[in-house]
Design an enzyme around this catalytic site. Structure first.
Site, PDB file in Angstrom:
ATOM      1  N   SER A   1     -25.873 -17.106  -8.524  1.00 33.81           N
ATOM      2  CA  SER A   1     -24.922 -15.976  -8.809  1.00 33.81           C
ATOM      3  C   SER A   1     -25.263 -14.690  -8.184  1.00 33.81           C
ATOM      4  O   SER A   1     -26.581 -14.373  -8.248  1.00 33.81           O
ATOM      5  CB  SER A   1     -24.711 -15.883 -10.005  1.00 33.81           C
ATOM      6  OG  SER A   1     -25.660 -15.751 -10.987  1.00 33.81           O
TER       7      SER A   1
ATOM      8  N   GLN B   1     -25.932 -11.143  -9.325  1.00 33.53           N
ATOM      9  CA  GLN B   1     -26.337 -11.112 -10.871  1.00 33.53           C
ATOM     10  C   GLN B   1     -27.398  -9.924 -10.921  1.00 33.53           C
ATOM     11  O   GLN B   1     -28.151  -9.199  -9.865  1.00 33.53           O
ATOM     12  CB  GLN B   1     -27.053 -12.147 -11.193  1.00 33.53           C
ATOM     13  CG  GLN B   1     -28.525 -12.909 -10.590  1.00 33.53           C
ATOM     14  CD  GLN B   1     -28.892 -13.888 -11.182  1.00 33.53           C
ATOM     15  OE1 GLN B   1     -30.105 -13.645 -12.049  1.00 33.53           O
ATOM     16  NE2 GLN B   1     -28.362 -15.228 -10.910  1.00 33.53           N
TER      17      GLN B   1
ATOM     18  N   HIS C   1     -30.373  -8.172 -13.973  1.00 35.27           N
ATOM     19  CA  HIS C   1     -30.771  -8.139 -15.220  1.00 35.27           C
ATOM     20  C   HIS C   1     -31.002  -6.911 -16.217  1.00 35.27           C
ATOM     21  O   HIS C   1     -31.365  -5.951 -15.515  1.00 35.27           O
ATOM     22  CB  HIS C   1     -32.275  -8.851 -15.341  1.00 35.27           C
ATOM     23  CG  HIS C   1     -32.201 -10.469 -14.565  1.00 35.27           C
ATOM     24  ND1 HIS C   1     -31.367 -11.392 -14.722  1.00 35.27           N
ATOM     25  CD2 HIS C   1     -32.639 -10.482 -13.353  1.00 35.27           C
ATOM     26  CE1 HIS C   1     -31.497 -12.331 -14.040  1.00 35.27           C
ATOM     27  NE2 HIS C   1     -32.588 -11.803 -13.011  1.00 35.27           N
TER      28      HIS C   1
ATOM     29  N   LYS D   1     -35.595  -8.224 -18.218  1.00 37.21           N
ATOM     30  CA  LYS D   1     -36.025  -9.447 -17.611  1.00 37.21           C
ATOM     31  C   LYS D   1     -36.246  -9.092 -15.978  1.00 37.21           C
ATOM     32  O   LYS D   1     -35.762  -9.528 -15.121  1.00 37.21           O
ATOM     33  CB  LYS D   1     -34.685 -10.495 -17.503  1.00 37.21           C
ATOM     34  CG  LYS D   1     -35.340 -11.786 -17.003  1.00 37.21           C
ATOM     35  CD  LYS D   1     -34.009 -12.612 -17.053  1.00 37.21           C
ATOM     36  CE  LYS D   1     -34.233 -14.123 -16.657  1.00 37.21           C
ATOM     37  NZ  LYS D   1     -33.868 -14.256 -15.078  1.00 37.21           N
TER      38      LYS D   1
ATOM     39  N   GLU E   1     -38.325  -9.727 -12.751  1.00 35.76           N
ATOM     40  CA  GLU E   1     -38.879 -10.835 -12.597  1.00 35.76           C
ATOM     41  C   GLU E   1     -39.318 -10.766 -11.029  1.00 35.76           C
ATOM     42  O   GLU E   1     -39.193  -9.758  -9.986  1.00 35.76           O
ATOM     43  CB  GLU E   1     -37.658 -11.964 -12.402  1.00 35.76           C
ATOM     44  CG  GLU E   1     -36.657 -11.626 -11.387  1.00 35.76           C
ATOM     45  CD  GLU E   1     -35.361 -12.629 -11.515  1.00 35.76           C
ATOM     46  OE1 GLU E   1     -35.311 -13.024 -12.632  1.00 35.76           O
ATOM     47  OE2 GLU E   1     -34.680 -12.736 -10.630  1.00 35.76           O
TER      48      GLU E   1
ATOM     49  N   HIS F   1     -28.863  -9.017  -7.029  1.00 36.93           N
ATOM     50  CA  HIS F   1     -29.327  -9.933  -6.103  1.00 36.93           C
ATOM     51  C   HIS F   1     -28.923 -11.432  -6.457  1.00 36.93           C
ATOM     52  O   HIS F   1     -28.279 -11.627  -7.346  1.00 36.93           O
ATOM     53  CB  HIS F   1     -31.325  -9.927  -6.727  1.00 36.93           C
ATOM     54  CG  HIS F   1     -31.230 -10.482  -7.952  1.00 36.93           C
ATOM     55  ND1 HIS F   1     -31.233  -9.771  -9.292  1.00 36.93           N
ATOM     56  CD2 HIS F   1     -31.713 -11.872  -8.593  1.00 36.93           C
ATOM     57  CE1 HIS F   1     -31.371 -10.271 -10.282  1.00 36.93           C
ATOM     58  NE2 HIS F   1     -32.034 -11.702  -9.824  1.00 36.93           N
TER      59      HIS F   1
ATOM     60  N   ARG G   1     -23.550 -11.841 -14.460  1.00 36.05           N
ATOM     61  CA  ARG G   1     -23.150 -12.213 -13.580  1.00 36.05           C
ATOM     62  C   ARG G   1     -21.968 -11.713 -12.974  1.00 36.05           C
ATOM     63  O   ARG G   1     -20.831 -11.281 -13.684  1.00 36.05           O
ATOM     64  CB  ARG G   1     -22.910 -13.720 -13.571  1.00 36.05           C
ATOM     65  CG  ARG G   1     -24.251 -14.471 -13.822  1.00 36.05           C
ATOM     66  CD  ARG G   1     -23.969 -16.138 -14.060  1.00 36.05           C
ATOM     67  NE  ARG G   1     -25.011 -16.770 -14.437  1.00 36.05           N
ATOM     68  CZ  ARG G   1     -25.835 -16.838 -15.659  1.00 36.05           C
ATOM     69  NH1 ARG G   1     -25.004 -16.583 -16.525  1.00 36.05           N
ATOM     70  NH2 ARG G   1     -26.775 -17.556 -16.016  1.00 36.05           N
TER      71      ARG G   1
ATOM     72  N   LYS H   1     -19.877 -19.691 -13.816  1.00 32.61           N
ATOM     73  CA  LYS H   1     -19.882 -19.346 -15.139  1.00 32.61           C
ATOM     74  C   LYS H   1     -19.429 -18.293 -15.166  1.00 32.61           C
ATOM     75  O   LYS H   1     -18.509 -17.575 -14.801  1.00 32.61           O
ATOM     76  CB  LYS H   1     -21.444 -19.110 -15.290  1.00 32.61           C
ATOM     77  CG  LYS H   1     -22.606 -20.461 -15.240  1.00 32.61           C
ATOM     78  CD  LYS H   1     -23.718 -20.258 -15.370  1.00 32.61           C
ATOM     79  CE  LYS H   1     -24.733 -21.413 -15.155  1.00 32.61           C
ATOM     80  NZ  LYS H   1     -26.016 -21.229 -15.297  1.00 32.61           N
TER      81      LYS H   1
END
Length: 445
Positions: A132, A134, A136, A159, A161, A299, A318, A324
């Site tokens: 997706s 999305q 964070h 989050k 990453e 991203h 998302r 979802k």
């Protein structure tokens, strides 16, 4: 008859060394001696975008649990303590519970900073189709979202990453530069129509040297207009776009972004994320290159396989390319709208055969070991925990004061407590590829 602790130690591959695994240790580290390393059993996530069977690195690494004969997509292998898919030392002993009983395994500074839990989550991703679009949340937003919708946002942590490419890896990350966005608004009528004349006019009137708040404000307004467009309007625009690009492909070579858009349309027909891709940077990583994604940055991972490490969280907001739950308003309001092309990290050699990827966040770093046949390498003790993944090859691993080496094969995963020296050596004709996740060495120094 063997004691339950001794039986458990044998099940964990610790050789019955009398290490008292389940006995609590106090915060000063005066409890039972730490084991040198412990094998982990780790969970596979079967998300729909994952690769299947032998084509999935995740499935191959987890063959003892998931098996490459499994029909389900094998998307992610999780290594850590997150409650959504916690690793275990045995079926009845989770890594999280063992660390809670043995906080000295984290080291003093890590245990104090992160409340007695592992601060990072280590993963392998096998991506067959796009994840997706999305972002964070940062810590403040994560706490607010968790309080408001705990069923969707299951923890209160941020989050950040980092993805380290194992194969060629493609992603969308961050917003494209102003000049590229202007070209989109001039050349893609389907985007123009959804964004609207007024928003297009504002962005097209921006001067490249202006930068700053003004551009971000216009970009936010235009992107939000696109993302909140009605399903009917989006479907109609994508149908027109698909027809136009298919016709034009007969008389010219489509750009990489146009080819990507058609590929995304096949994966997610009628999804607004197909059009949102025009607003984002298209990034290609070669094996060994890495991409760091901070809080509130849009991203979408598109294809390939990677190692991923992040703060211990599963918070994802998302807004496209997904079946979802979509939280479009939250995503559009939280983004930084920064237009800097993402930095591709090459890693830094820290000793022969070892490259380190160090992001700006304290929670984690990743080491990549490429060990030729017949060679060995030693990791000096560090005051924080580590997780080692044997990705390719076979050899032996020796940790701490263990008298014997432990044989390793592809897919073996080990937890290594703080202050433990680790030696890796190859056996057989093949080289070894090993990844280590640990707490950022800048924090530990």
């Amino acid at each position: 008859m063997a004691s339950p602790a001794a039986s458990l130690e044998r099940r964990l591959g610790l050789g019955g060394m009398g290490l008292g695994l389940l006995a609590p240790a106090d915060g000063a580290g005066n409890g039972p001696p730490m084991p040198g390393l412990m094998r982990l059993r780790c969970a596979v996530q079967h998300y729909e975008w994952g690769r299947r069977g032998a084509g999935s690195l995740v499935a191959r690494l987890a063959a003892g649990d998931a098996g490459t004969g499994d029909d389900r997509p094998c998307a992610e292998l999780w290594m850590g303590t997150h409650p959504s898919a916690p690793s275990s030392l045995a079926p009845d002993v989770s890594l999280r519970d063992w660390i809670a009983r043995n906080p000295a395994a984290l080291g003093r500074a890590v245990a104090a900073r992160w409340g007695g839990d592992l601060p990072f989550l280590f993963k392998v991703l096998s991506v067959a189709k796009a994840l997706s679009i999305q972002a964070h949340p940062d810590r403040g937003l994560a706490a607010a979202l968790h309080a408001l919708r705990p069923a969707t946002y299951r923890d209160a942590n941020h989050k950040p990453e980092m993805a380290v490419a194992v194969t060629e890896f493609h992603a969308l990350c961050g917003f494209a530069a102003t000049q590229e966005l202007k070209e989109v608004l001039r050349a893609v009528p389907e985007v123009q129509e959804l964004v609207g004349k007024e928003e297009c006019r504002k962005l097209l009137s921006v001067k490249e040297q202006d930068g700053g708040i003004g551009v971000r404000s216009y970009l936010k307004s235009a992107f939000t207009k696109l993302m909140v467009a009605s399903e009917g309007a989006v479907s109609e625009a994508i149908a027109k776009l698909k027809s136009r690009l298919n016709a034009e492909s007969k008389v010219r070579t489509l750009t990489k972004k146009e080819q990507l858009v058609l590929s995304l349309e096949k994966q997610y027909p009628g999804d607004v994320g197909v059009l949102a891709a025009y607003f984002m940077n298209y990034v290609k990583l070669s094996p060994g290159e890495a991409l760091y994604v901070g809080a509130n940055e849009p991203h979408a991972y598109l294809s390939g396989e990677c190692i991923e490490c992040m703060a211990t969280s599963d918070n994802v907001v998302r807004a496209g390319l997904t079946p979802k739950y979509r939280d479009v308003q939250t995503l559009c309001s939280m983004l930084t709208y920064d237009q800097t092309f993402p930095e591709v990290l090459q890693g830094v050699p820290v000793q022969p055969y070892v490259t380190r990827y160090t992001p700006s966040t304290d929670e984690f770093e990743v080491d990549r070991y490429l060990l030729p046949s017949g060679k060995s390498v030693t990791m000096s003790p560090v005051p924080g925990p580590s997780i080692f993944l044997i990705m390719e090859g076979e050899g032996e691993i020796q940790a701490g004061t263990m008298p014997d080496n432990t044989k390793t094969n592809e897919g073996d995963i080990f937890f290594v407590p703080a202050h433990t020296e680790v030696k890796l050596c190859t056996s057989g004709p093949r080289s070894m590829q090993v990844y280590r996740a640990g707490v950022n060495s800048r924090f530990l120094s």
